[in-house]
Write an enzyme that holds these catalytic residues in place. Structure first.
Site, PDB file in Angstrom:
ATOM      1  N   GLY A 168      -1.754  56.257  14.469  1.00 53.39           N
ATOM      2  CA  GLY A 168      -2.397  55.930  13.206  1.00 53.39           C
ATOM      3  C   GLY A 168      -1.968  54.607  12.612  1.00 53.39           C
ATOM      4  O   GLY A 168      -1.577  53.692  13.346  1.00 53.39           O
ATOM      5  N   LEU A 187      -8.324  60.224  18.315  1.00 53.47           N
ATOM      6  CA  LEU A 187      -7.641  58.985  17.915  1.00 53.47           C
ATOM      7  C   LEU A 187      -6.309  58.759  18.637  1.00 53.47           C
ATOM      8  O   LEU A 187      -5.414  59.591  18.569  1.00 53.47           O
ATOM      9  CB  LEU A 187      -7.398  58.991  16.397  1.00 53.47           C
ATOM     10  CG  LEU A 187      -6.759  57.707  15.831  1.00 53.47           C
ATOM     11  CD1 LEU A 187      -7.675  56.520  15.969  1.00 53.47           C
ATOM     12  CD2 LEU A 187      -6.345  57.918  14.388  1.00 53.47           C
ATOM     13  N   ASP A 188      -6.177  57.623  19.283  1.00 55.72           N
ATOM     14  CA  ASP A 188      -4.930  57.199  19.947  1.00 55.72           C
ATOM     15  C   ASP A 188      -4.459  58.188  21.010  1.00 55.72           C
ATOM     16  O   ASP A 188      -3.279  58.204  21.369  1.00 55.72           O
ATOM     17  CB  ASP A 188      -3.803  56.990  18.918  1.00 55.72           C
ATOM     18  CG  ASP A 188      -4.112  55.867  17.936  1.00 55.72           C
ATOM     19  OD1 ASP A 188      -4.935  55.005  18.284  1.00 55.72           O
ATOM     20  OD2 ASP A 188      -3.552  55.852  16.838  1.00 55.72           O
ATOM     21  N   ALA A 189      -5.374  59.013  21.529  1.00 54.50           N
ATOM     22  CA  ALA A 189      -4.975  60.020  22.514  1.00 54.50           C
ATOM     23  C   ALA A 189      -5.646  59.819  23.872  1.00 54.50           C
ATOM     24  O   ALA A 189      -5.501  60.646  24.757  1.00 54.50           O
ATOM     25  CB  ALA A 189      -5.283  61.418  21.983  1.00 54.50           C
TER      26      ALA A 189
END
Lengths: 286, 286, 286, 286
Positions: D202, D228-230
């Site tokens: 994040g 998100l960001d995964a």
């Protein structure tokens, strides 16, 4: 580095009470020590320090503060140097064909990472001209081929003196500097050598590295002395390689080492974090 | 590495169809390729490969499978070697005074990281005796001082032959091997040199590194040849150092590089992940 | 670290003149500052320092020198701590099954790298008993399974107090400490967590790392607080990994990160190079 | 990568004989295997490979060779992809304010390190416009503030489709992509996240890192998914930091991690060295 202040670099024979004396001088005139890095070399019996001093509360003029330090400095038999902040170091970059190191310097300067003012870029080829022009920096081409070599160095020297260059960066400048040139700018010339010195001194280090079958390649940022590739090392960087990397792969991967080591070396120098001590450089990294 | 199977190491002149021919041979006899690492050296015009083959479903006896490969191997003008899994390589460790490399080897062997059987530890000093004994490994002291040197090497050689040593590890063994000794065990002697070769060849590399003022120190694991510190490099490791590190700090920090590089070098060798190619080593890391 | 002297660790609100005052006190009594590391935290408005003082020329008794500092220390509203050199920190190591971290600590202690005296090794399993015994260190097994957990911790606490333990090292001790235990030994418990914190908090970090497909694994050495895996970080180490590394490969490679990060963390702590500042640790590395 | 040839990327359920079958197909039509990287995932029971094939001696037309592979591919239940060399991947770079990642991509592209054709640079701010123009690449500014966000993404999507973008690089593009956008370009969007994922997911990861007091910061290059960001990680890079580094120092040092990790990630992708496998990426580095 943009607040008003001073950097003091100092080296002297080791002796009791140095820190107290220097700190007293600063505190006695209401200077504020923001950073105090020191090194007592127990083997060489020397003392080295770098102080960052906020001067907004000084009880005298900055000039007076600097002058007054002389008495203490002499009593310590020290070499010392004050630099007023903020400052931008007048820098000339020498290049030949490849531009990755130059690009890195310009990029970091534009970002504000390096407090330098690049007064000009000098090349013995014109490959870097367009990069210089886009950055708005004067580019000078100097012919150094064959018998023009001596004249070329004389011309470069004239330009360096005209521009009051404080720092000369050899950003993959493929000419060996004459001894008198090295001596004239001693401690002010930084080179990037494309090997992990002292391995692979001289020409074609990546080819040498390939043939030796090393598993790590590197780059070395060092001060230039008359002794080829033997000046004090400021920083080094390495990259792991494998058997399948050809000499041209090593060139490619080595570029990243060169950019990194050179950028850090310049950073340390222009922030007065580097002190030359014979064949070695004391570096207080940030 | 404990399941039944074979490792095949192969090198030959590069030529079309090698992978197909080798993989066909394996598949044609119901071998299962678990790993196939290869390298086509475009510069040297050679091909190198390491195959890991599960043999539980083979349609012939393993011995037969190995023998039968000869026809293909010869047609490729290859050098090749089969090793049956599981195996433990018969290893002798040579030491002098310092024991950190020996300790590392024993520790990793006991953990099951290194498939070796240490048949004995030989020292020209007795400093490592207690460590050997605690690990339950025979320790032999050999006097190599002064005029006993030649006899000492002869005695070591006798022991190596008696024990059918497949691998000889010089774990900070502070004696230069005679040429005939190097040649007799060519490709089977691994040394750890306490510098980032080819920098600082020979004695006292950490002192040399201190005096040169390098910013990274290193260690190099390599095969031993008659040419001092010039054998094929298997692995290297480095550690960042600063001006305040004394030569004895470099010795301390260097120990960690030495342990790491030697352990990896041995690992690659005993897992047949390393192929010597002239002055270089092809290494397929895991 | 074996020469007679003192280490002074100090933290206080940032204010002008601290370095001068402290250095004056030392120089005024003929102490010799061998090392003076400091950090002025401009964000937190705090000052941290670590001084190494040779005391052979002191003009008062060492005890007197230490006592006399109190007036200055209080005027700076400082926390401070003196340690007399040479010293060996009384250390207890807690373990469960795996012994690689314990082995590393013992090895470095025996080499003289870590100035500690391991007064005992306590395990809730007996796997490390033989290693302890070979090193000549008392081993105590404490049953902590199921409902014996609370009693187990009480027994450990009793032993720590009896042995005047100054440092408790959790060398892969697989039990979560009760809050009151953490608080009773605040700032004196060092743990090695087998991940690059704050990634992969809690159990099975290597399995988590495998599933997430990270390209670097790591280990974190930190002070233990009641908040799981959230104490101040002293050091971290990473290792590059690839897709072919299984969870058990990550365990194997991770061991090397754990050993390295823990050894460095302990080193910094026992040399008083680490100062806890809330959730963070100020570390002056050597 | 400029010689005529093919890259074949393939993944399928693991089964005996894959290497033989694929290599036979190539050799049977006089293709020359220059590189054959493979991975048999013993845990996931899958097989992955990347082949580089010289086609100058093919006994059929390249198109025919590619078509004919279908029968084998289907029999292996494989996903596969052929790419003709030389090629340049049509790439769009999305940016916001900071330009260091963009600069790195342009520089490496101009050097010939990355076989991409940057068809345009799209920014929701105009900060990168001058850099784009100097490189001779069209720059489009798209307003995405407040209620213009959805329209902005629609406009970007239109441009991507018009330009037949094969790769979308988020070079510090500070907007979270809508799920349908992620899905529409699945496997073709590469992001650089300015932390060592999964730590500090994040916003403001450097501030989070400072507060946690980590001793290493990092950057992660990954494929973008709706989570998100995964998305699957292609590469990561770290840099050692100390207590004196402020959040803005971390931003500065982090830039170097970001540039490096993103450049390598793009390199692996455009050279077809990366294969997505669920949450993970198989990467055959060069």
């Amino acid at each position: 580095m943009s607040r008003p202040g001073l950097i003091l670099k100092l080296s002297c024979p080791d002796q009791p009470g140095i820190v107290a004396k220097v700190a007293n001088y600063v505190a006695g005139h209401c200077g504020n020590l923001v950073e105090f890095a020191q090194f007592s070399d127990q083997l060489g019996k020397k003392f080295f320090a770098r102080l960052e001093i906020e001067t907004s509360e000084l009880d005298v003029a900055v000039e007076d503060f600097i002058d007054g330090f002389g008495t203490l400095g002499r009593s310590l038999r020290a070499n010392w140097h004050f630099r007023r902040l903020p400052y931008r170091m007048r820098t000339v970059v020498l290049v030949t064909k490849t531009d990755h190191c130059l690009n890195e310097i310009i990029w970091r300067t534009e970002l504000g990472e390096l407090p330098v003012e690049i007064t000009s870029i000098i090349g013995n080829r014109d490959n870097c001209k367009s990069l210089a022009e886009h950055a708005g920096i004067p580019f000078h081409q100097v012919d150094m081929d064959g018998e023009n070599r001596a004249n070329g160095f004389a011309e470069i020297r004239r330009m360096l003196e005209e521009q009051n260059a404080e720092l000369i960066v050899l950003a993959r400048f493929m000419q060996i500097l004459p001894d008198d040139f090295c001596n004239a700018f001693a401690g002010r010339i930084i080179n990037i050598h494309h090997s992990f010195l002292p391995a692979f001194i001289g020409a074609n280090p990546y080819k040498q590295a390939y043939e030796r079958g090393v598993k790590l390649i590197g780059a070395t940022c060092h001060y230039v002395t008359a002794d080829l590739d033997a000046g004090p090392i400021i920083d080094q960087e390495v990259h792991r390689v494998q058997h399948f990397h050809t000499p041209s792969d090593l060139v490619r991967l080595g570029r990243d080492c060169e950019r990194t080591a050179l950028a850090r070396g310049i950073r340390y120098h222009v922030h007065d974090r580097s002190i030359i001590d014979g064949h070695r450089a004391i570096v207080f990294p940030d």
